[in-house]
Design a protein around this motif. Structure first.
Motif, PDB file in Angstrom:
ATOM      1  N   ALA A 113       0.861  -1.188   0.000  1.00 59.10           N
ATOM      2  CA  ALA A 113       0.000   0.000   0.000  1.00 59.10           C
ATOM      3  C   ALA A 113       0.893   1.232   0.000  1.00 59.10           C
ATOM      4  N   ASP A 163       2.327   3.316   3.280  1.00 62.10           N
ATOM      5  CA  ASP A 163       2.219   2.635   4.574  1.00 62.10           C
ATOM      6  C   ASP A 163       3.612   2.275   5.096  1.00 62.10           C
ATOM      7  N   LEU A 181     -11.659   3.495  -0.731  1.00 60.25           N
ATOM      8  CA  LEU A 181     -12.843   2.919  -0.088  1.00 60.25           C
ATOM      9  C   LEU A 181     -12.503   1.835   0.940  1.00 60.25           C
ATOM     10  N   ASP A 182     -11.269   1.460   1.042  1.00 55.07           N
ATOM     11  CA  ASP A 182     -10.923   0.522   2.121  1.00 55.07           C
ATOM     12  C   ASP A 182     -10.962   1.194   3.490  1.00 55.07           C
ATOM     13  N   TYR A 183     -10.811   2.516   3.523  1.00 54.68           N
ATOM     14  CA  TYR A 183     -10.795   3.221   4.798  1.00 54.68           C
ATOM     15  C   TYR A 183     -11.677   4.460   4.828  1.00 54.68           C
ATOM     16  N   CYS A 184     -11.771   5.156   3.706  1.00 54.17           N
ATOM     17  CA  CYS A 184     -12.243   6.544   3.732  1.00 54.17           C
ATOM     18  C   CYS A 184     -13.752   6.658   3.559  1.00 54.17           C
ATOM     19  N   ARG A 225     -12.145   1.771  -4.340  1.00 53.18           N
ATOM     20  CA  ARG A 225     -10.870   1.464  -3.684  1.00 53.18           C
ATOM     21  C   ARG A 225      -9.686   1.952  -4.527  1.00 53.18           C
ATOM     22  N   ILE A 241      -6.148   1.426  -3.038  1.00 56.86           N
ATOM     23  CA  ILE A 241      -4.972   0.627  -2.685  1.00 56.86           C
ATOM     24  C   ILE A 241      -4.908  -0.685  -3.481  1.00 56.86           C
ATOM     25  N   GLN A 263      -1.845  -1.821  -5.796  1.00 55.49           N
ATOM     26  CA  GLN A 263      -1.133  -3.084  -5.565  1.00 55.49           C
ATOM     27  C   GLN A 263      -1.072  -3.921  -6.838  1.00 55.49           C
TER      28      GLN A 263
END
Lengths: 90, 552
Positions: free
Chosen positions: B347, B350, B418-421, B427, B429, B433
């Motif tokens: 990611a 990170d 969209l994995d976090y926000c 998405r 990340i 990847q």
């Protein structure tokens, strides 16, 4: 068929939580109260909004229920319920 | 680097105590979320999809090794063992518990850090060239000015509730590595008749209405730095739209007034305050600049030839890293190391607690105890003796931070998506990847040359997709993730906004579409010296459209 579930973010740590019929909260979508009628949902939502100490910004989501399986309709809520799809980020 | 004085420390400590009380009242149910939200946002605490998110300020990206260790400790103790470098040179933690946040802030305060003004409609962290102080093309180190702006803007009572957030960037070099042309205010240090000052640019920004800055002053003498930007803020604060958050940024006001109209208002306001207490005296400037004195470099022979020779050696991994991740330093015998936080399949941005600790150790042993976070989500060891580059490379390799991909297409900016926000539509990340895994071929990456790829999960553009040579924007089409390709953007001194090339691609087709874009460039460029963005500007969108959509 689609039903409605009331969810929000836990005040203590922000994790997604889902409301049961008795007004308590659980972490699993499948254990929440999935209701058919909008007025039932509205009643749960009103109860959730009075529980500010436990939950932030409650709202209703649509889910599909097939037997024991409960799945959020929107992709956002699927990710929210299951966690990041990139859990092993580093 | 700047060291807090007693007043700075008291301000930050008192803010921690204040927020501890506010959190306590929230947890005891004495205040509602609506009442608490503006308080937490003033302390950088967001609510995201799975948890709270704490954004910690890193002024102009500069960290001491002690601070980096503290960030590692926080990641390990209060979070899930990692943090995320952001495009404002800050770090975010994705999993803090509300009850722990006051303790986290106290830990930060113990090393002269905080999360103040990392959110909300205020002046955010002022960013700078990540090669500040060491770049060969630098006219002057921009960090003292950033620090002066930081002190002026922190808790500025007039600018605590602006129409929207406000971002300032400063560069002191001819090459723009700080993306100043897409900031609310961009400042370029320039010289005129032997005097140092600033070219003042305003009204840039990304989001749903992307704009490149417009110049409102060719030369602003140094002494007027604060009075002039205060005048800009005053005009914006008074006339910026508050009725529509999507039209509230300064760029919309500059659009409405025109650059000349905006300049007239700023100059009129400035005339009232230019000779006020905001005048930057030489004494005050030197006081702050003293904190950024060069480290005690050793007198060493020039090492450019030696580094070039090492890069041609038989150890290809080391050679590639030297060519891509090591940059020439202004002091003979030293090199700048860019630490890649873009491992293949990882990611972007990170970093784990262990990696942070490792970086702190390396900084202490090899770079005068300092690390700089870049707005491209990497880190910099700015002052490495060239004769010790192999040691640094070996250690970074052990840490997983030596991917030799700086400046290549896999050195991507990507937002959390969209994995976090909570704002994201798609998405980011996983797309990053897949791209980094698919394109994990050094020869191909180097053949492509310098090429920026930037990915955002929504129109808010935290991933700067508009100014990627190639930009990817995630959108939601009837509940499914789709991705638009944008081509031709640049965040540098030749700043430009990318254009959407055509209809969006579903998630499982976006990487292949990117490969088609890259293949077309390789096939038709005049030579490897013609960069991707130069190629795009020459040929336009048509051949890309034809390649991507001809079979549709």
């Amino acid at each position: 068929m689609t039903r409605l579930i009331v969810t929000g973010a836990a005040t203590v740590d922000g994790r997604p939580i889902y409301m049961r019929r008795d007004g308590s909260w659980v972490d699993q979508l499948s254990k929440a109260a999935a209701v058919d009628q909008q007025d039932e949902c509205d009643a749960l939502l009103a109860r959730a909004r009075s529980d500010e100490g436990t939950v932030c910004d409650p709202y209703a989501i649509r889910v599909t229920v097939e037997g024991e399986s409960v799945r959020a309709v929107s992709f956002r809520e699927v990710i929210r319920a299951g966690g990041p799809t990139v859990a092993a980020t580093v | 680097m700047y060291q807090y004085d007693a007043i700075d420390q008291q301000i930050v400590d008192e803010r921690v105590a204040q927020f501890r009380d506010q959190v306590g009242r929230r947890l005891r149910g004495e205040i509602t979320e609506n009442e608490f939200k503006p308080l937490r946002l003033q302390n950088g605490l967001y609510m995201q999809m799975h948890a709270y998110m704490l954004r910690v300020a890193i002024p102009y990206g500069l960290l001491s090794s002690e601070q980096v260790r503290k960030l590692a400790h926080i990641a390990r103790t209060y979070d899930r063992g990692y943090g995320h470098f952001t495009t404002r040179q800050n770090i975010q933690y994705n999993w803090p518990r509300l009850v722990d946040v006051p303790d986290i802030l106290a830990e930060l305060a113990s090393v002269q850090m905080h999360a103040i003004q990392t959110s909300g409609n205020c002046v955010r962290n002022t960013t700078a060239d990540h090669l500040a102080g060491v770049a060969r093309d630098e006219i002057e180190d921009p960090r003292p000015y950033c620090e002066i702006i930081r002190q002026w803007s922190t808790f500025h009572p007039e600018f605590a509730f602006l129409p929207r957030k406000f971002k300032i960037a400063v560069t002191g070099s001819r090459s723009d590595r700080a993306a100043v042309r897409v900031h609310d205010i961009g400042l370029r240090i320039v010289e005129q008749n032997g005097e140092r000052g600033f070219e003042v640019l305003v009204g840039g920004g990304l989001g749903r209405t992307p704009r490149v800055t417009r110049k409102i002053r060719e030369f602003l003498p140094r002494e007027h730095l604060l009075s002039y930007i205060e005048a800009v803020l005053r005009v914006y604060n008074q006339h910026g739209r508050r009725d529509n958050k999507y039209k509230a940024r300064i760029k919309i006001l500059v659009d409405a007034l025109g650059a000349d109209g905006f300049r007239e208002q700023v100059e009129a306001e400035w005339a009232l305050i230019k000779d006020s207490a905001l005048r930057l005296t030489d004494e005050e400037f030197e006081r702050v600049r003293g904190h950024f004195a060069p480290p005690p470099y050793r007198t060493l022979p020039d090492s450019d030839g030696a580094v070039a020779a090492m890069s041609l050696g038989t150890d290809r991994g080391f050679g590639n890293w030297l060519k891509q991740n090591v940059k020439p330093h202004k002091v003979p015998g030293y090199s700048i190391v860019i630490v890649s936080c873009k491992p293949t399949g990882g990611a972007p941005g990170d970093v784990t607690a262990d990696q942070l600790d490792g970086l702190a150790n390396l900084a202490e042993t090899h770079s005068f105890g300092k690390i700089t976070v870049t707005h491209t989500q990497n880190a910099v060891l700015a002052d490495v003796e060239s004769s010790r580059l192999r040691e640094v490379w070996q250690r970074l390799t052990e840490l997983g931070l030596a991917n030799p991909n700086i400046g290549t297409v896999t050195d991507m900016i990507a937002c959390p998506g969209l994995d976090y926000c909570n704002l994201a539509n798609a998405r980011s990340i996983p797309v990053a990847q897949r791209i980094s895994t698919t394109l994990d071929n050094a020869d191909y990456l180097y053949d492509l040359g310098d090429l920026s790829l930037k990915i955002s999960g929504c129109i808010n553009a935290c991933g700067h997709h508009h100014v990627g040579n190639i930009g990817i924007l995630g959108i939601d089409k009837s509940g499914e993730e789709f991705y638009q390709l944008m081509l031709g953007g640049s965040a540098g001194e030749d700043a430009s906004l990318g254009k959407i090339i055509g209809r969006a691609f579903p998630s499982d087709e976006i990487v292949e579409a990117l490969e088609q874009v890259l293949a077309l460039y390789i096939e038709r460029r005049t030579s490897p010296e013609e960069s991707f963005v130069a190629f795009y500007r020459r040929v336009g969108a048509a051949p890309f459209k034809e390649r991507l959509y001809a079979s549709a």
